[in-house]
Design an enzyme around this catalytic site. Sequence first.
Site, mmCIF file in Angstrom:
data_model
loop_
_atom_site.group_PDB
_atom_site.id
_atom_site.type_symbol
_atom_site.label_atom_id
_atom_site.label_comp_id
_atom_site.label_asym_id
_atom_site.label_seq_id
_atom_site.Cartn_x
_atom_site.Cartn_y
_atom_site.Cartn_z
ATOM 1 N N GLY A 1 57.752 12.491 44.851
ATOM 2 C CA GLY A 1 58.057 13.633 45.572
ATOM 3 C C GLY A 1 59.320 14.268 45.788
ATOM 4 O O GLY A 1 59.528 15.278 46.021
ATOM 5 N N GLU B 1 64.457 10.754 50.104
ATOM 6 C CA GLU B 1 62.984 11.010 50.162
ATOM 7 C C GLU B 1 62.651 12.425 50.576
ATOM 8 O O GLU B 1 63.384 13.159 51.246
ATOM 9 C CB GLU B 1 62.565 10.365 51.223
ATOM 10 C CG GLU B 1 61.105 9.925 51.861
ATOM 11 C CD GLU B 1 60.122 9.721 50.442
ATOM 12 O OE1 GLU B 1 60.247 10.296 49.416
ATOM 13 O OE2 GLU B 1 59.375 8.812 50.755
ATOM 14 N N ASP C 1 56.667 10.149 56.932
ATOM 15 C CA ASP C 1 55.364 10.610 57.779
ATOM 16 C C ASP C 1 55.071 9.258 58.757
ATOM 17 O O ASP C 1 55.878 9.306 59.725
ATOM 18 C CB ASP C 1 54.317 10.771 56.712
ATOM 19 C CG ASP C 1 53.058 11.153 57.405
ATOM 20 O OD1 ASP C 1 53.074 11.623 58.157
ATOM 21 O OD2 ASP C 1 51.802 10.628 56.704
ATOM 22 N N THR C 2 54.435 8.099 58.464
ATOM 23 C CA THR C 2 54.282 7.035 59.251
ATOM 24 C C THR C 2 55.603 6.139 58.988
ATOM 25 O O THR C 2 55.789 5.386 60.030
ATOM 26 C CB THR C 2 53.034 6.170 58.593
ATOM 27 O OG1 THR C 2 53.374 5.733 56.990
ATOM 28 C CG2 THR C 2 51.633 6.965 58.646
ATOM 29 N N GLY C 3 56.240 6.266 58.120
ATOM 30 C CA GLY C 3 57.522 5.524 58.003
ATOM 31 C C GLY C 3 57.284 4.386 57.125
ATOM 32 O O GLY C 3 58.275 3.558 56.853
ATOM 33 N N THR D 1 56.254 3.821 54.003
ATOM 34 C CA THR D 1 56.962 3.815 52.588
ATOM 35 C C THR D 1 58.120 3.215 52.621
ATOM 36 O O THR D 1 58.564 2.604 51.875
ATOM 37 C CB THR D 1 56.784 5.321 51.961
ATOM 38 O OG1 THR D 1 55.322 5.741 51.929
ATOM 39 C CG2 THR D 1 57.247 5.240 50.626
ATOM 40 N N LYS E 1 58.197 14.002 60.097
ATOM 41 C CA LYS E 1 56.987 14.313 61.054
ATOM 42 C C LYS E 1 57.076 13.140 62.182
ATOM 43 O O LYS E 1 56.233 12.256 61.808
ATOM 44 C CB LYS E 1 55.890 14.258 60.138
ATOM 45 C CG LYS E 1 55.478 15.095 59.283
ATOM 46 C CD LYS E 1 53.914 15.274 58.738
ATOM 47 C CE LYS E 1 53.576 15.194 57.388
ATOM 48 N NZ LYS E 1 52.210 15.293 56.872
ATOM 49 N N ASP F 1 53.034 17.077 47.001
ATOM 50 C CA ASP F 1 51.615 17.290 46.241
ATOM 51 C C ASP F 1 50.641 17.188 47.386
ATOM 52 O O ASP F 1 50.511 16.524 48.205
ATOM 53 C CB ASP F 1 51.430 16.492 45.020
ATOM 54 C CG ASP F 1 51.220 14.995 45.501
ATOM 55 O OD1 ASP F 1 52.160 14.416 46.364
ATOM 56 O OD2 ASP F 1 50.101 14.319 45.196
ATOM 57 N N ARG G 1 53.343 20.529 43.505
ATOM 58 C CA ARG G 1 54.635 19.892 43.326
ATOM 59 C C ARG G 1 55.695 21.223 43.066
ATOM 60 O O ARG G 1 56.808 21.107 43.646
ATOM 61 C CB ARG G 1 54.909 18.773 42.520
ATOM 62 C CG ARG G 1 54.195 17.655 43.225
ATOM 63 C CD ARG G 1 54.726 16.394 42.390
ATOM 64 N NE ARG G 1 53.788 15.201 42.438
ATOM 65 C CZ ARG G 1 53.619 14.564 43.325
ATOM 66 N NH1 ARG G 1 54.547 14.540 44.500
ATOM 67 N NH2 ARG G 1 52.980 13.259 43.417
HETATM 68 P P1 IMP Z 1 54.682 7.396 54.782
HETATM 69 O O1 IMP Z 1 54.767 6.345 54.210
HETATM 70 O O2 IMP Z 1 53.464 7.540 55.741
HETATM 71 O O3 IMP Z 1 55.923 7.688 55.610
HETATM 72 O O4 IMP Z 1 54.276 8.537 53.796
HETATM 73 C C1 IMP Z 1 55.444 8.968 53.096
HETATM 74 C C2 IMP Z 1 54.821 9.556 51.515
HETATM 75 O O5 IMP Z 1 53.484 10.094 52.044
HETATM 76 C C3 IMP Z 1 55.626 10.638 51.180
HETATM 77 O O6 IMP Z 1 56.587 9.964 50.160
HETATM 78 C C4 IMP Z 1 54.647 11.448 50.716
HETATM 79 O O7 IMP Z 1 54.414 11.319 49.185
HETATM 80 C C5 IMP Z 1 53.300 11.302 51.385
HETATM 81 N N1 IMP Z 1 53.150 12.362 52.493
HETATM 82 C C6 IMP Z 1 53.305 12.244 53.584
HETATM 83 N N2 IMP Z 1 52.998 13.354 54.298
HETATM 84 C C7 IMP Z 1 52.779 14.199 53.192
HETATM 85 C C8 IMP Z 1 52.510 15.704 53.358
HETATM 86 O O8 IMP Z 1 52.354 16.412 54.452
HETATM 87 N N3 IMP Z 1 52.520 16.241 52.141
HETATM 88 C C9 IMP Z 1 52.506 15.747 51.027
HETATM 89 N N4 IMP Z 1 52.503 14.376 51.037
HETATM 90 C C10 IMP Z 1 52.821 13.613 52.196
HETATM 91 MG MG MG Z 2 55.404 10.854 47.795
#
Ligand code: IMP
Ligand code: MG
Length: 175
Positions: A45, A99, A103-105, A107, A131, A159, A165
């Site tokens: 991403g 990055e 989102d959730t944090g 990753t 977010k 994506d 993308r």
């Molecule tokens: P996390 O681990 O929940 O913070 O998510 C991070 C990963 O989820 C990002 O690197 C994205 O690949 C994917 N992601 C989270 N939200 C979105 C979104 O709104 N659109 C596309 N990909 C997302």
């Molecule tokens: Mg991603």
Amino acid sequence: MQIHDKNFEIFITADEIQSTIKKLAGLINLDYSDKELVLVIILKGAFIFAADLVRSLNFQSQIELLSAKSYGKEITSSGNVEISLPNLNIKGKHVLIIEDIVDTGLTLSSVKSALNKFGPLSIEITTLISKPAMRKIEIDVKYIGIEIPPVFIVGFGLDYAEHGRNLPDIYAITS
Ligand code: IMP
Ligand code: MG
């Protein structure tokens, strides 16, 4: 606009994205101009954001690529993060993770603890989009571009089921 089975409408324009990147680069330039920095780009991403960001940095840096994928339903994070980690040469160096979206944090928290094992001097994070309402784990993100409500977005590297993308603007899901 339709991608697969979902409808999207424009949410953040290419112009707004570019001015956000310039603002982030300004802050990063201030903090790192006198340091040796390793930029770690999270694939897939962040590749477009990173390509623009690194060209606005005015100091020398090493660039590493790392791929992280969280499996699950396409518009929600599963929390099962798979990281493919090469043997990174970051021991004793300052690291900045690039990055696309936090989102959730989950990753970034996995990526950060994986990188810490290599013994870097410091690790900071920059993300184009955050977010905050979606966090499941607290993560310190030093350089945040744009904070958005919990809506699913595509474009500028992000994506929906591997499509969208390449879009120069960012679109949000409507239905
Ligand atoms: P996390 O681990 O929940 O913070 O998510 C991070 C990963 O989820 C990002 O690197 C994205 O690949 C994917 N992601 C989270 N939200 C979105 C979104 O709104 N659109 C596309 N990909 C997302
Ligand atoms: Mg991603």
